[in-house]
Write a protein that holds these residues in place. Structure first.
Motif: not given
Lengths: 432, 403
Positions: A199, A203, A207, A217, A221, B369, B372-373, B379
């Protein structure tokens, strides 16, 4: 820490004046700590008292220890700290730059030793057990540092190691109680680690999200999700079938023959499996990073992605897979928390170890061996505070618990030298 | 590396269009997070509560009613939002200087400690002096705790992400010591807590009955408007107003003063700022001091306005939530207010959600959470909804370890 050619760059970037100040600060810090510890111990400890260090028989038989070392508390502390203070004065005046790291490490280590002597004045402590504990507690920090190092050497900051560990600890524990096999839990933890890291990779590499934000993040999470899983699943499951859970914490495995060596045996060859894996991985990662094609490419991508791209390395693909692969190691670190050191899962049980791991990585100047050294420094603070909580002496327990964090601050504040990270770390790579 | 945040040279658009454009991604992110939350509820629905769809609807109805369903619920949502406004503002302000303050939690602890110590130890002052003094002590304690990482970052390069986390742990242990066995423990109480603050240092509630001295260690805390009507017994206190004032002050500081300009310039491009004669050290320390002071005020509000003392384990989670709010608001001081109210509403409503649908209230943390991601990785949202990205929408805050 020895200077190797394999360091990111060997050119000296810090100005000489900065180094001089650094020596003065380190020396002054040493003198202050020495005077402070002598003053406190002399005023608080009865001069007649003796601190006894014992070394047990290897093999763990109960009975007469192999050796007893009686040290008169006050004189010993005065001797050690005076030497340290004098060395500090020498460092401050002569400024031998290559000795500073060694001096600061010795300073912190001997300060811990002095506190240990102070705590056990009039009593005795099993020295070998303290050392073995240092190695065991270094496990999650070293593994986290190795994971962070693989990411950063390829140019990706991974602040999310803390959260990755927490996720892995939780999922690994769930897998272990469901299947009844702790090793399946470890495998699940490692898999979880790489999925969570994936992940971060998606990101930050694909991205191009700010890498620090992306890591944060993951930490957010992790706290939310593991809290939810614990409340909604783990606790009810344990209450429902408390007696039926057959899996248990990974046990200690003695290495045949070697574990009978006095001192060295208990410290190095009598540990649970993840601790061994950590010791092996330090050397494996070191070898891979500096002696293989993968390692060369990884370092190239972290230092000069453009140049690496020109010679045909797919920068973003290598970064992606390095981050995913490093997740296996963070996952192993997570498994240590819930499957090796204890067999349970608590909310936020990683307690900042992921961040301390990053500090160990910086302390070790982005090398596996150095990171292991840093991890030992932090874990000895940990071991000390756990070991002497039982002794009732002048220092409140909370101040001992602060030690690992204070050491991290001191180390990061650059007394050991301004750390120089891989040049491209934190920068997303865009072709073109 | 850093791209200027709301760069001064960006083309001016009508404020209505920029409002819609700016709020679009966070709103969509919240929608996606709630949808995924619904999916999680769908699969974890308890069997005895009707069909899965009924459980999902009951959960979100409970969440809404718990947050905004009555006068008391709305007041409690605002009470919940108050520390988030200040702590979120703290993180957002540091972002403006290119610094990532993860240490709001520790600064909040120190702020609460500072204000409560002045609140109970200083006696005999009139409220008009004592209350501001306690607030100031809290802001100062938080500010100094925040300035340490700012100084270390500027002078030694120690990255604030790690140093602030370390200072959080240190603050936590320090607080534990002071309250459990140290000098701030109330010796007459069986609970591990500090003494209650003097009535002259309390942030008064807006409206409600006089709080019974039996529950408050003999102190008599009066609200601004005294009424015995139970319908108007609201916990909302003056701290909310202070939070709104802080938002205005930070907006003014950033956009209308030279100091704010310097801080934004250092945040956008430290090399250029240094070349223009601005001191990086001064601005890093100043930005972290102000940031810490705001977080300290968040703790002060909780301590002087709600708890009136500090128990051990007084707060947890504000540090990380404040990062979330700063991201949700894209570091815009004004946008911090709706983001915090949204956050407070989720926290305030989750209890009723759990009661009415049997869904663990921890689910809300996952929804938060996820939101927030999707805000951080805008994008993804743009990709899902096929939105175009304009340059001013980019938000890159922080820099790597080195510089």
């Amino acid at each position: 820490m020895q200077q190797t050619l394999s360091q990111p760059q060997t050119t000296v970037t810090a100005s000489t004046r900065g180094n001089v100040t650094r020596a003065r600060i380190a020396g002054a810090l040493g003198v202050i700590i020495a005077i402070g510890l002598i003053a406190v111990v002399v005023s608080r400890v009865d001069p007649g008292k003796v601190s006894t260090l014992t070394i047990p028989q290897p093999g763990g038989q109960i009975g007469q220890p192999l050796a007893r070392i009686p040290l008169p508390t006050v004189p010993t502390v005065i001797v050690i700290q005076t030497l340290l203070g004098l060395a500090g004065i020498y460092i401050a005046i002569r400024q031998p730059l290559r000795w500073i790291v060694l001096y600061v490490s010795a300073l912190i280590g001997l300060a811990f030793f002095t506190i240990l002597l102070w705590a056990v004045a009039g009593s005795s402590v099993d020295l070998v057990d303290v050392l073995a504990r240092v190695v065991r507690l270094a496990t999650p920090i070293t593994l986290g540092a190795l994971a962070g190092l693989i990411c950063e050497r390829s140019g990706v900051v991974n602040i999310g190691i803390e959260g990755t560990m927490l996720f892995s600890a939780c999922i690994g524990y769930i897998a272990a109680i469901l299947t009844g096999y702790t090793w399946l839990g470890v495998a699940a933890a490692m898999l979880t680690g790489s999925v969570v890291s994936a992940l971060h990779a998606v990101l930050s590499v694909n991205f191009k999200v700010d890498q620090i934000i992306s890591g944060t993040v993951i930490n957010l999470l992790a706290v939310g999700t593991t809290g939810y899983l614990r409340g909604a699943f783990i606790v009810p499951y344990e209450q429902r079938s408390g007696a039926e859970i057959v899996a248990q914490a990974l046990g200690r495995q003695q290495i045949p023959g070697l574990w009978r060596i006095p001192i060295l045996g208990p410290v190095l060859f009598s540990h649970p499996p993840i601790t061994y894996l950590m010791l092996i991985l330090v050397f494996v990662v070191n070898l891979m990073l500096f002696r293989t094609v993968w390692g060369l490419r990884t370092r190239a991508v972290g230092e000069q992605p453009k140049a690496a791209d020109t010679v045909g390395i797919n920068v973003n693909r290598l970064r992606f897979w390095n981050v995913v692969g490093s997740g296996l190691i963070s996952g192993l670190a997570g498994a240590w928390f819930s499957l090796e050191s204890t067999f349970r899962f608590d909310d936020v049980m990683t307690n900042g170890r992921g961040f301390i791991a990053l500090a160990a990585m910086i302390f070790g100047k982005w090398t596996p061996l150095g990171a292991f050294g840093g991890a030992l420094l932090f874990s000895s603070a940990d071991a000390l505070q756990i070991k002497i909580q039982g002794f009732n002496f002048g220092l409140p327990r909370q101040f001992l618990q602060m030690l690992p964090y204070i050491v991290t601050l001191i180390v990061l504040a650059g007394i050991i030298g301004r750390a120089r990270p891989p040049a491209a770390v934190g920068k997303p790579y865009e072709k073109g | 590396m850093a791209v200027p945040i709301n760069a001064p040279l960006a083309p001016r658009r009508s404020w209505a269009i920029s409002l819609v454009r700016g709020a679009l991604v966070p709103l969509l992110a919240i929608v996606i997070a709630l949808v995924i939350g619904a999916v999680i509820i769908w699969f974890s629905a308890p069997a005895n509560r009707g069909t899965r769809l009924e459980v999902v609807l009951a959960a979100y109805r409970g969440l809404f009613m718990g947050a905004l369903g009555s006068r008391g619920a709305i007041a409690n949502t605002l009470v919940e939002a108050t520390p988030y406004i200040l702590a979120g503002l703290a993180v957002a302000f540091a972002f403006k200087c290119g610094l990532f303050n993860i240490g709001a939690e520790g600064q909040l602890f120190m702020g609460a400690l500072g204000s409560v110590t002045v609140g109970f130890a200083v006696t005999g002052l009139p409220m008009i002096i004592h209350l501001p003094l306690a607030l100031l002590a809290g802001a100062l304690a938080g500010g100094l705790w925040g300035a340490i990482p700012g100084y270390l970052r500027a002078k030694t390069g120690a990255h604030e992400v790690i140093t602030t986390i370390m200072l959080n742990f240190i603050a936590f242990r320090l607080m534990d010591y002071l309250i459990v066995s140290g000098p701030l423990r109330d010796p007459t109480a069986s609970l591990q807590r500090t003494p209650f603050i003097q009535a002259s240092a309390a942030l008064p509630r807006f409206i409600g009955p006089v709080e019974s001295p039996g529950l408050t260690g003999g102190q008599t805390y009066r609200p601004l408007i005294v009424t015995s009507d139970p319908a108007w017994n609201l916990r909302l206190h003056l701290g909310f107003l202070i939070a709104l004032l802080a938002v205005w002050f930070i907006w003014w500081l950033l956009n209308r003063t030279t100091t704010g300009f310097e801080i934004r310039t250092v945040g956008a491009n430290p090399e250029a700022a240094r070349y223009a004669g601005m001191s990086i050290t001064k601005n890093f320390v100043l930005a972290m001091f102000v940031s810490g002071a705001l977080a300290g005020l968040a703790g002060t509000g909780q301590a002087l306005g709600l708890e009136r003392n500090i128990k051990s384990l007084f707060s947890s989670g504000y540090g990380f939530d404040s990062i979330a709010i700063a991201l949700l608001a894209k570091s815009n001081p004004i946008a911090i207010i709706p983001a915090s109210i949204f956050w407070g509403a989720l926290n305030n409503g989750k209890g009723m959600m759990q009661a009415q649908a049997g869904i663990s209230s921890d689910l809300i943390r996952i929804v938060q959470a996820l939101a927030i991601i999707f805000v951080a990785a805008d994008q993804i949202v743009r990709w899902i909804f096929r939105l175009r990205q304009s340059e001013s929408d980019r938000m890159i805050f922080s820099r790597g370890w080195g510089k």
